[in-house]
Write an enzyme that holds these catalytic residues in place. Structure first.
Site, PDB file in Angstrom:
ATOM      1  N   SER A 750      44.129  40.024  44.667  1.00 56.71           N
ATOM      2  CA  SER A 750      45.471  40.427  44.227  1.00 56.71           C
ATOM      3  C   SER A 750      45.624  41.934  44.050  1.00 56.71           C
ATOM      4  CB  SER A 750      45.812  39.725  42.912  1.00 56.71           C
ATOM      5  OG  SER A 750      44.924  40.116  41.883  1.00 56.71           O
ATOM      6  N   LYS A 793      50.044  38.719  33.906  1.00 56.76           N
ATOM      7  CA  LYS A 793      50.047  40.067  34.468  1.00 56.76           C
ATOM      8  C   LYS A 793      51.297  40.842  34.059  1.00 56.76           C
ATOM      9  CE  LYS A 793      47.177  38.883  38.470  1.00 56.76           C
ATOM     10  NZ  LYS A 793      47.107  38.740  39.935  1.00 56.76           N
TER      11      LYS A 793
END
Length: 846
Positions: A750, A793
């Site tokens: 990611s 996140k």
């Protein structure tokens, strides 16, 4: 009710014969024929100086010269379970009002009273027909009256046998007319009666030697009695025989008949005593002295052997058969269980297999076999219960409410209830997976059973052991059902991802049948050996990750992912649950300690780093303990905790989060990472140096992240011209990529777009905006692929002070999970390609 307590007035132990200075022989003293009364006077004792009575010769005609006195009138007391004989003294309690009145009347007259036994012992006050006609005329020697009781204690001495002729009155007590019998004094040299006496004594001595109930002193006292009638009356008082036999003996007036009757009774009692002794010896020869319970069991076995009953304990067999008939065990298996019960009844008590079989039968009858708790299908109530103890966890709550709603609709429509779901709650430690299961059980109205699977590596733990093994026992599933007592508990299988396996089998394979709704209606435990229906059980499992769960087992469960709590959620949990609990645990009042919302925020961000709230609860307990010291030592009355006072209370801050840069920088981009403790920011730094195209990667990066860095560099080389980067930079420059916090391992794809953005900034000289963070996987063609952990996140970006986050467009559906408070302050931009990322992240050249 009369409480009869025989008592003797004697000088030697364990004999009921009256041995007083008045003597023990009775003589007849008859008044003139016109007299209406007879009196009894004791014979002068041998120790007195009065000359002996002249010797008389006694013949034995049919009547044996037994005299019948004229009729006497006196009070009568019916006795319960007691027969009084002439020449013997005893005591008993008199509790009935009428009996006490009779005693007082006798004491006011000549102290004589007629004592006769009542036929039925359970009659409170017998009618005349329920009282034996034959009895004993007795003299009342003493009356003991206690102040605090209604009963009196009576000491009487039997005088002579008598028979009731008529009842003069029955109110307030019985007054009867009775005819008394007197046996004439037998001369000391009469050989016939002496022979009777000696024969009687021989039988009695044999009985006493076997029964061990008669003391030697009693034998010596009996040998000193020369009157055969008194000897017989004394001996029968020692025997434990029925009241009817004692009464029959009393009614025999003829001395030889009385002696013969007593000899027959002694012979019978001697045989019974010999049999008792034989049984006792057989038992004592097979058991240890200190095993009382075993001793009693063996006695029963020997007695059954003497009776010819070799079928074992009939009582135990009947008990198991009654349990079987009352149980809901399937009919096709009841014949097998009946056979096992028959085997047990035929086993010797010392057979070790008997204990195993008895344990097996007890388990069978302790199982619920169809017994279920009624479910609570009140949806609003269930929602209230679930929200009472847990904040958040909306996915789990919604799934349980869906199950309840469908079940209620099916029941309202008269359709058979559907099988319960098998949920697997997957999430980091401390987020409430185990505790929510208990609340679900309470909301459904079901019993709660928890079974920890962590470290289990034996298949027998699930399926049980076969009964052929020593120490065999059922598996944990059957034990949990027995523990709950119902067939529809909520069973929590905790830590299912930590199951092990070795040479003893794979327990996860055994769980395939348990957690399969199509098979668990006939789950077969190796110990139980009878299929058991588990379809009514609501199974909930927990795990920290699905990676270690076998695919076949995971496929049978409905996985519900639980993410870590956000900072706002932790504040709410601390305010509603954790802080009140710790105040109670540390004996503090709400008025003594308060923590501001910002104080809780600083405690969460500076002293904990976790997805759950366990460490937060420990830190709150630390705060409470420090406050307790201030209250007890410094006499403080109220303490309010704010961010600035935390360090003084519990020490320095333990954790610090990366904050956004204060200015735009070249070659530094902010990425977002997911951890078990939640989300975090990731600063990626790129430096360009003269060289020959070498790529250096540092920061303890994993293989996937290294590949993402190479893919990002390849993409930048293909887009060098459009980005204003010299195309030959790959031959003239070395590139060093570093991810700080070098001691922390990092991996995953990611960070791909963050690596590409940092590379583009370093090579083109365009700064990266300080308020922008990003996450997404990059391809060689610059496409952006979706990632996981979006909620954590974005929350990490908000905590770091970043107001713009670049997110793959395919993750747009996950944005609904982000708390509204975060969405208000963080702008989320959904991107498809790296061109859009560069447009948003890089500062344009002036």
């Amino acid at each position: 009710m009369d409480k009869i307590k025989p008592k003797t007035t004697k000088t030697t132990k364990a004999t009921k014969t009256t041995k007083t200075t008045q003597g023990i022989k009775l003589t007849k003293s008859v008044k003139s024929p016109n007299s209406s009364k007879s009196t009894i006077s004791p014979k002068t004792p041998k120790t007195s100086k009065t000359p002996k009575q002249p010797r008389t010769q006694l013949r034995l005609p049919a009547s044996h010269e037994i005299s019948t006195l004229e009729h006497e009138t006196m009070p009568m007391i019916p006795l319960r379970g007691l027969v009084v004989y002439p020449g013997l003294s005893l005591t008993f309690d008199v509790a009935r009002d009428r009996s006490r009145a009779a005693v007082r009347a006798a004491m006011a007259d000549d102290q004589l009273i007629f004592l006769a036994a009542q036929v039925h012992l359970n009659t409170d006050w017998p009618v005349v027909e329920d009282i034996y006609k034959s009895g004993c005329v007795a003299r009342i020697r003493q009356v003991f009256e206690a102040n605090n009781t209604e009963s009196i204690k009576l000491l009487v001495e039997g005088v002579h046998r008598a028979r009731r002729v008529d009842v003069i009155s029955d109110d307030p007590y019985y007054i009867v007319e009775c005819a008394s019998y007197l046996v004439p004094n037998v001369a000391q040299g009469d050989l016939t009666f002496e022979a009777y006496r000696r024969q009687l004594m021989r039988h009695f001595e044999k009985y006493s030697a076997i029964s061990s109930r008669i003391s030697s002193e009693a034998i010596m006292a009996l040998n000193s009695i020369t009157d055969v009638s008194l000897t017989a009356d004394t001996i029968i008082s020692y025997l434990n025989i029925q009241l009817a036999e004692k009464q029959q003996f009393l009614e025999i007036i003829d001395i030889p008949q009385r002696v013969n009757f007593l000899i027959d009774v002694l012979t019978r009692e001697q045989s019974i005593a010999e049999l008792e002794k034989e049984i006792g010896e057989k038992v004592r020869s097979t058991i240890e002295k200190n095993q009382k319970e075993y001793y009693l069991r063996e006695q029963i076995k020997v007695i059954q052997g003497e009776l010819g009953d070799n079928e074992g304990s009939q009582e135990e067999q009947d008990r198991y058969l009654v349990l079987l008939s009352n149980s809901s065990i399937p009919a096709e298996y009841q014949a097998k269980i009946t056979k096992e019960i028959g085997r047990l009844s035929r086993m010797q008590s010392g057979n070790p297999e008997g204990g195993v079989l008895r344990t097996y039968l007890d388990l069978l009858f302790e199982m619920p076999w169809g017994k279920v708790d009624p479910e609570n299908l009140d949806i609003p109530n269930a929602r209230a219960v679930l929200n009472k103890d847990h904040y958040g966890l909306e996915k789990v709550k919604d799934r349980i409410l869906e199950y309840l709603a469908v079940r209620k609709l099916r029941m309202d429509a008269g359709v058979a209830s559907n099988k319960g779901p098998i949920l697997c709650l997957v999430g980091p430690p401390g987020v409430g997976k185990t505790s929510i299961a208990r609340s679900v059980a309470e909301a459904l109205g079901r019993k709660y059973v928890r079974m920890s699977l962590g470290g289990v590596h034996d298949e027998a733990e699930i399926r049980g052991h076969r009964r052929t093994y020593i120490g065999a026992m059922p598996g944990r599933i059957i034990n949990a059902i027995r523990q709950s007592g119902k067939d529809n508990p909520l069973m929590l299988l905790d830590e299912i991802d930590k199951l092990g396996s070795d040479y003893r089998g794979d327990p996860s394979s055994a769980l395939l049948e348990v957690l399969d709704p199509e098979q668990n209606n006939s789950f077969r435990d190796h110990y139980l050996e009878i299929p058991y229906d588990l379809s009514h059980v609501l199974f909930i499992t927990t795990a920290n990750t699905t990676e270690t769960i076998p695919q076949a087992l995971l496929d049978r469960m409905e996985v519900v992912y639980l993410s870590g709590y956000t900072e706002e959620e932790k504040i709410e949990i601390a305010t509603r649950h954790l802080l009140p609990h710790q105040l109670k645990q540390n004996a503090l009042k709400k008025s003594q300690l308060s923590i501001s919302r910002e104080g809780l925020r600083s405690l969460i961000s500076g002293y904990t780093r976790e997805a759950g709230v366990r460490q937060l609860e420990r830190e709150l307990a630390h705060v409470c303990r420090r406050v307790a010291i201030q209250i007890t030592e410094e006499k403080a009355t109220k303490i309010k905790v704010v961010p600035n006072s935390l360090e003084d209370l519990i020490g320095k801050i333990k954790f610090r989060f990366e904050k956004a840069s204060e200015k735009d920088q070249i070659g530094v981009a902010t990425g977002l990472a997911w951890t078990y403790a939640g989300g975090d920011t990731l600063m990626i730094e790129v430096n360009i140096m003269p060289g020959n195209g070498h790529l250096e990667l540092t920061g303890q990066l994993g293989d996937v992240m290294k590949e993402s860095a190479r893919a990002a560099l390849t993409y930048i080389r293909t887009r060098a011209a459009s980005l204003g980067i010299p195309e030959d930079f790959g031959n003239k420059s070395d590139i060093h990529i570093h991810v700080p916090a070098g001691a922390t391992p990092k991996d995953g794809p990611s960070a791909g777009i963050t690596l590409a953005t940092a590379l583009a900034s370093a090579l083109s000289g365009r700064p990266v905006r300080r308020n922008v963070a990003m996450t997404g996987e990059i391809t060689l063609r610059g496409r952006i692929l979706p990632i996981g952990g979006l909620k954590e996140k974005v929350i990490a970006a908000h905590r770091a002070g970043i107001d713009t986050v670049l997110i793959p467009v395919e993750n747009q559906r996950d944005a609904v999970e982000i708390p509204a408070t975060v969405q208000e302050k963080v702008k989320m931009i959904f991107v498809r390609s790296m061109d859009e990322v560069f447009e948003q992240a890089l500062v344009k050249n002036k």
